[in-house]
Every structure is written in structure tokens, then in C-alpha cells.
Scaffold this active site. Sequence first.
Site, mmCIF file in Angstrom:
data_model
loop_
_atom_site.group_PDB
_atom_site.id
_atom_site.type_symbol
_atom_site.label_atom_id
_atom_site.label_comp_id
_atom_site.label_asym_id
_atom_site.label_seq_id
_atom_site.Cartn_x
_atom_site.Cartn_y
_atom_site.Cartn_z
ATOM 1 N N LEU A 26 0.810 -1.216 0.000
ATOM 2 C CA LEU A 26 0.000 0.000 0.000
ATOM 3 C C LEU A 26 0.840 1.262 0.000
ATOM 4 O O LEU A 26 0.397 2.310 -0.463
ATOM 5 C CB LEU A 26 -0.926 0.010 1.221
ATOM 6 C CG LEU A 26 -1.920 -1.146 1.307
ATOM 7 C CD1 LEU A 26 -2.676 -1.093 2.624
ATOM 8 C CD2 LEU A 26 -2.883 -1.115 0.133
ATOM 9 N N GLY A 27 2.040 1.170 0.521
ATOM 10 C CA GLY A 27 2.890 2.347 0.567
ATOM 11 C C GLY A 27 4.215 2.043 1.233
ATOM 12 O O GLY A 27 4.340 1.082 1.995
ATOM 13 N N GLY A 87 7.801 4.264 2.804
ATOM 14 C CA GLY A 87 8.471 5.526 3.072
ATOM 15 C C GLY A 87 9.766 5.290 3.806
ATOM 16 O O GLY A 87 10.229 4.147 3.945
ATOM 17 N N VAL A 130 3.872 -0.636 4.314
ATOM 18 C CA VAL A 130 2.558 -1.162 4.687
ATOM 19 C C VAL A 130 2.031 -2.048 3.570
ATOM 20 O O VAL A 130 2.079 -1.674 2.398
ATOM 21 C CB VAL A 130 1.546 -0.026 4.961
ATOM 22 C CG1 VAL A 130 0.202 -0.611 5.403
ATOM 23 C CG2 VAL A 130 2.076 0.923 6.026
ATOM 24 N N LYS A 140 1.999 -3.375 8.955
ATOM 25 C CA LYS A 140 2.964 -2.282 8.908
ATOM 26 C C LYS A 140 4.292 -2.737 9.497
ATOM 27 O O LYS A 140 4.349 -3.237 10.614
ATOM 28 C CB LYS A 140 2.432 -1.078 9.693
ATOM 29 C CG LYS A 140 3.365 0.121 9.758
ATOM 30 C CD LYS A 140 2.700 1.250 10.536
ATOM 31 C CE LYS A 140 3.574 2.477 10.613
ATOM 32 N NZ LYS A 140 2.902 3.572 11.362
ATOM 33 N N ASP A 196 -1.347 15.155 16.787
ATOM 34 C CA ASP A 196 -0.937 15.050 15.381
ATOM 35 C C ASP A 196 -2.153 14.793 14.493
ATOM 36 O O ASP A 196 -2.115 13.936 13.609
ATOM 37 C CB ASP A 196 0.101 13.934 15.221
ATOM 38 C CG ASP A 196 0.851 14.019 13.893
ATOM 39 O OD1 ASP A 196 0.867 15.108 13.289
ATOM 40 O OD2 ASP A 196 1.414 12.999 13.462
ATOM 41 N N TYR A 239 10.341 5.497 6.878
ATOM 42 C CA TYR A 239 10.195 4.902 8.204
ATOM 43 C C TYR A 239 9.534 3.531 8.193
ATOM 44 O O TYR A 239 9.506 2.863 9.218
ATOM 45 C CB TYR A 239 9.398 5.844 9.111
ATOM 46 C CG TYR A 239 10.136 7.116 9.436
ATOM 47 C CD1 TYR A 239 11.088 7.158 10.454
ATOM 48 C CD2 TYR A 239 9.902 8.276 8.706
ATOM 49 C CE1 TYR A 239 11.773 8.319 10.747
ATOM 50 C CE2 TYR A 239 10.587 9.450 8.992
ATOM 51 C CZ TYR A 239 11.521 9.464 10.010
ATOM 52 O OH TYR A 239 12.203 10.617 10.297
ATOM 53 N N GLY A 240 8.992 3.127 7.058
ATOM 54 C CA GLY A 240 8.323 1.833 7.071
ATOM 55 C C GLY A 240 7.622 1.510 5.775
ATOM 56 O O GLY A 240 7.692 2.256 4.791
#
Length: 470
Positions: free
Chosen positions: A19-20, A22, A27, A42, A137, A24-25
Site C-alpha cells: 500500500l505504501g 516511506g 505497509v 505495517k 498530530d 520509516y516503514g
Amino acid sequence: MTDDVDTHIHEKFDLQKRLGKGAYGIVWKAYDKRSRETVALKKIFDAFRNPTDSQRTFREVMFLQEFGKHPNVIKLYNIFRADNDRDIYLAFEFMEADLHNVIKKGSILKDVHKQYIMCQLFRAIRFLHSGNVLHRDLKPSNVLLDADCRVKLADFGLARSLSSLEDYPEGQKMPDLTEYVATRWYRSPEILLAAKRYTKGVDMWSLGCILAEMLIGRALFPGSSTINQIERIMNTIAKPSRADIASIGSHYAASVLEKMPQRPRKPLDLIITQSQTAAIDMVQRLLIFAPQKRLTVEQCLVHPYVVQFHNPSEEPVLNYEVYPPLPDHIQLSIDDYRDRLYEMIDEKKASFKRIQHEKIRPYGEDKSRAPIAQAECSDTDYDTARSLQRTTSMDKNNSSSHDSSSGTLRERAASAESRTSKDSNGEMRNGNGNTPSSIKQRRRSVERARLFANIKPSKILHPHKLISNY
């Protein structure tokens, strides 16, 4: 795609789609072989690379364990260690989209969807605030949606207990958001101006920014720097008084605001056009400089913009304050966070220090019951659908009869909290004398599917075209 996943994770999940990814991780959409459910898996890269990232990972897991049973908070199903002891895997419930991508698609959301989304966000934040916790956030990418327009609040990495923030010595500045790569567009003025203390008002400001973004289809304050962000805000909101500026407790606020270049103001009602009067009023009452003057989440729930979805029995609160199990006002070592998290994985649950309020929260929760069990909502969205069906047939002019003053909103909030009472057997009754058992029976009626059809926007959202962001 699969080479990045440990063998023991492959044994538990079938990875269906990435799904994505970046810095930092990563998914995946995955199939849980044991539960036979679709989940969002994740993998956090180097979750324990430094004390700051370790603390953020720890916070997210701990707070999700506590708040995840609320129907509008993302559920964390499980946590898995990585073979390298640096990464970590989190299995969440799967959601088709996030609000950021939905807004980017254009005219997908109708007015009723926006109202429904905001009401659910207010419910989630009320739950957090009742436990004396700030999310800190709130932004569209952290608001997840499914095809039924149900909302799940995600990403608790910056969440903080207000009680732990109060542990800071007098005069010592509380940690701000600059320690993380946080989106400044949704930060409140007191955070931007380095206030010594902040309150639940920081979340209310962010909610106002989210609503405004849904209404105009773009970010309201897309600042390019902290100073530019402050300039954009001050050129739009009502001018604060000296008392308002002093109230945030910032040593820099007065001087920064005085030196700010004077530009023509563009009020909110000139930016947010072609929207309901109630929507503009809510944004204006949330985007106020002084935190204590902003609407509270209780007042928001009875505001004319979302009151059609308001149902006190579907808006649970906690009757205790939530602390993470490790001190949150100081930063510990990497090993401290990692070891405690691994202990929790082994135990399959987290322990929170709970401080019982002297006065039980609204709706007469029984202290003898488990706090999380008290907070569970059954068939929440069914009652919301019923509410929508009723209100869509009402005269559109009814909303104009609402008095939108802050005093009236406070009265409505207090009145709503008193609508439920217990009968002699301790069972909750609403204003019509109905008990949860009788309501539950009606919820199981054959009308359920028809009612949901009235709000189901799946033909509008096209969730398969959207990208989830966890």
C-alpha cells in the site's frame, strides 16, 4: 515485495498488495491466516534506532492498546518482533482510504459525509480527552475511512498524557513537535509560538483545520516555515487581545506578533465560501487564538453542524486518566523502550497506570467493570444511520433556529450528558425510557440494511482507487 519480510511473518500472513513505502516503514494489505481477516501489516524500519524513535514507537503501541476499542480509533490487532531486533511489525484493521487522499480526489465528499466524518472525529477525540490524553498530530492523512464513510483515527506516535506533561518542573518548557517530522499546517498558535504549557485546545485547533480543508478542498494554512505559518494564521483569524496573547504563556509570542509584517486580512468567511453557515461558524469557533476560547469537543458534538448525528449513548468516555507504563516526561534509553515492548508482546497485553477520578464520568459507569469494557460501543453506526434518516426528512430551516452562542452550546452539552440514567437494576435508560437491551433488539431488525444504504457512499468514494496511509 516479499523479500523484506521475515519468515515467521510469512507463516502468519499472505501479503496481497503493497500500500505504501516511506523512509520509516512499509505497509501491506495482508490476509491473516489465523483470523481469516484482511489486515494492514505495517513494518517499522529501525523502530529502535534512537531514543526519540523508540519512545514514539512505544507510545503508539501503548495508546492504541488503551484506546483501540473505541469504534472510531484504529484497532491494533497484534505486534510481532523482527528477527533483527531493530524492526517491528504491527497488524492493524484494514481501511480502504485516508481523508487526505479523499480530499485530493476532488468533489467526492458531499455535505452529509463531511458532517458524519467530523462527528466521528469528535467522538474519538472526546474519548481521548476523557482519559486526559492529547493526540497532538491530527491531520487528514491520520483519519482513515472505509467505503461506509466510517472513520478511524490513527497514528498515536505523538500522543501524550496531559498528566505526564504536568510532571514537568515549573518553568521548564514542555517538549514540542520539532523533535519529530510533524506537519506544521495543523499546529495551533501556542505550539508554533513555543508555549510553556498547552491544553486540549491543540487538538481542537487541528480539528478546525481539518474541517476547513474538507470544505475548501485544500489546506487552509499551508505554511512554508514556522514564521510563515504564524503569518498565514494571523492574517485570517480574529485578532487576539493582549490578554489572549499572554494566556498562552509564551515568552516569544508578543514580540513575534509585533514584528510580523502587516498584510491585508482575509477572514475565514471569505475563504470558506459556498458552505453551510453552521460549517463556517464551527470553523470560526475552533480557530481562535486563545485555547480556552475554542469550542470543547463536548460543545462541538452539540453544534448545529453535527448535532443531527449526536447521540450521547454512542459517545463513550473514560472515568480514569491514562498513563503509559513508562515515565513519559523523560526520555529513556533504547533498551528501556524495546525491552518493555517485548515484555508486552510476550504478555499479549499492556498495563496502564490508571488513576480513578473521584467523580465518575457521565453515563454512570460502574467502577467495578473493566474500564475498556465500559467504553465499548455496539452497533454505533446503525444508530448513526437512523439519526441520518430522521434528520434528512426534517425541514432544512430547522438549523437556523439553533442558537450558536458558546453559552447555548455549553447548555446543550450539559443537557446531553444528563439524558441517560440508570434504572433500579442499574441498567442505563435514555430520555425515552429505553434500555440498551431494548435498543439492541431494535438494532437487529430487518431495517438495518436499508438504513445503512442511506449513508453508504461506496459508489462515491471508489475506495479501490485510493491509497491508504497508516
